[in-house]
Scaffold this active site. Sequence first.
Site, short mmCIF file in Angstrom:
data_model
loop_
_atom_site.label_atom_id
_atom_site.label_comp_id
_atom_site.label_asym_id
_atom_site.label_seq_id
_atom_site.Cartn_x
_atom_site.Cartn_y
_atom_site.Cartn_z
N CYS A 113 7.18 -1.51 12.53
CA CYS A 113 8.54 -1.91 12.90
C CYS A 113 9.47 -0.71 12.94
O CYS A 113 10.27 -0.55 13.87
CB CYS A 113 9.08 -2.93 11.88
SG CYS A 113 8.68 -4.63 12.28
N CYS A 221 -9.95 1.53 -9.41
CA CYS A 221 -11.21 0.86 -9.71
C CYS A 221 -12.39 1.75 -9.33
O CYS A 221 -13.37 1.86 -10.08
CB CYS A 221 -11.33 -0.44 -8.91
SG CYS A 221 -10.28 -1.76 -9.51
#
Lengths: 260, 109, 152
Positions: A113, A221
């Site tokens: 945008c 992770c």
Amino acid sequence: MSAKTWCAALLLAALVPALAASGADAADPRRSGLDFMSPALQALQRDDRLNPAMLWVQDGAALWRTPAGTAATSCADCHGEARQSMAGVAAHYPAWDAISGQPINLAGRIQRCRQRHQQASTWPNEHADLLALDAYVAMQSRGLPLAPPDDARLAPLRAQGQALWQQRLGQLNLACQHCHDQRAGQRLGGAAIPQGHATGYPAYRLEWQGLGSLQRRLRGCLVGVRAQPFTSDAPEWLALEAYLALRAKGMAVETPAVRP
Amino acid sequence: MVERARSLIHLPETLRKGQPFEVRVTLGHPMENGLRPDGFGNMVPRSLVTHFECKLDEQKVCSIDLHPAIAANPYLSFWVRADAPGTLAFEWLGDKGFVHRETRAIAPA
Amino acid sequence: MSALPRLGRRPLLAAAALLCLQTRPAKAVSATLSLQQMVDRWAGGQPVREGKVRLHIAELVENGNAVPITVRVDSPMSATDRVQEIIVFNERNPQRDVLRASFGPASGRAEVSTRIRLATSQQLVALARLADGSQWSHRVDVIVTLAACIES
């Protein structure tokens, strides 16, 4: 802490029974990471007066109204009040971006945008302003059920994400599913393993002492299982996001969440 | 990345003259204690908020010395008693000349 | 397989370092007093009794990064019957001080809430000095567990 003390603590922690389900109904075994937190930390998320993420949300609200780029328009100039125009939007991401012909997450949509309609530059990943707008927009869907689009064009991405979720990675040779599907509720190093539903991102992680994206959390992770993280623009991140959104379909959006 | 000085200030919606009310403030600040390594093994330099003060017009409400044990993005809540309309002034001070100030007008009924 | 994988000490020690539990050269800690020494120094030879001040904190803390606490003294906070200052000390962070709060005429209650960092399981002590010079304390033992998956 000496190795002996650490081992003893781990042993003790392993003996602590798994947290009892609080209000999870028998039909849906899925529980948010919120349920695995202590009451004190749950209070941080539930009370906007306490949630540190609201610092970024406040910034996001200001950015929403600030003209940007050579077009010198603000988000509000096109979208009006975010409370109305953005309600439910975040629940449908990741989605398919027709113009670029690619899947996209909410942060990516905000960046597009800015480029297309404000003629503004894009931000680097984890930029404070991008996180602020992402959190502000996503918060307008808070409490609504995650509703990943029923769009066949997203199927390959989701399949790739699911394959990654099940793939052993890193020196520890663990797949995401080994902890977050098979051992959720058990304890690792004194903390409960959550199910890993990404319903609250961007989230304030205590360990970061700040707000961060889902990609940042996934990166953590990978480092945790001693795997080489994907490069920052790799398609694997969005694949995992898309799979996680499907996996958490119907669960409530919690952005901005607080997590340990 | 430099932490911008920004804050959240929350007052109750209704205030009554003479009745204590709770003020909650959060300051965006990393509260680096100088003991934490960055990703490259260097110690992130100390940068702490060390003092907070709240005044109601010229009267002191409270002043608080903050130490490294205070968590990042420091949150404080404290109680004010106001018998008349006035202005609450908040000031945070810290390392390297850090200053952040805010005010809020109050009109207890 | 039923056994959880061993994570090894380094990630966990790195985690503790993220808080404030990291070994430092001796020169940096030469001035650190013990918890009791801090209490004694504050007390200035005057008696300190248990009571009046209360430290509210969870006794089992899952994450030491941001632990909510409230310290309060039930006091009318009148001109004569009021609290001068409230203090919190810790036992095992790199430094003993947590906060020192003093109250002025526009204070509504002798109460402060905040969030603190705790490096490890330890004792915390809240102290209060009242306008009449009396000194009070409350001690709480807190257990802190370490988080598991830590970014290095």
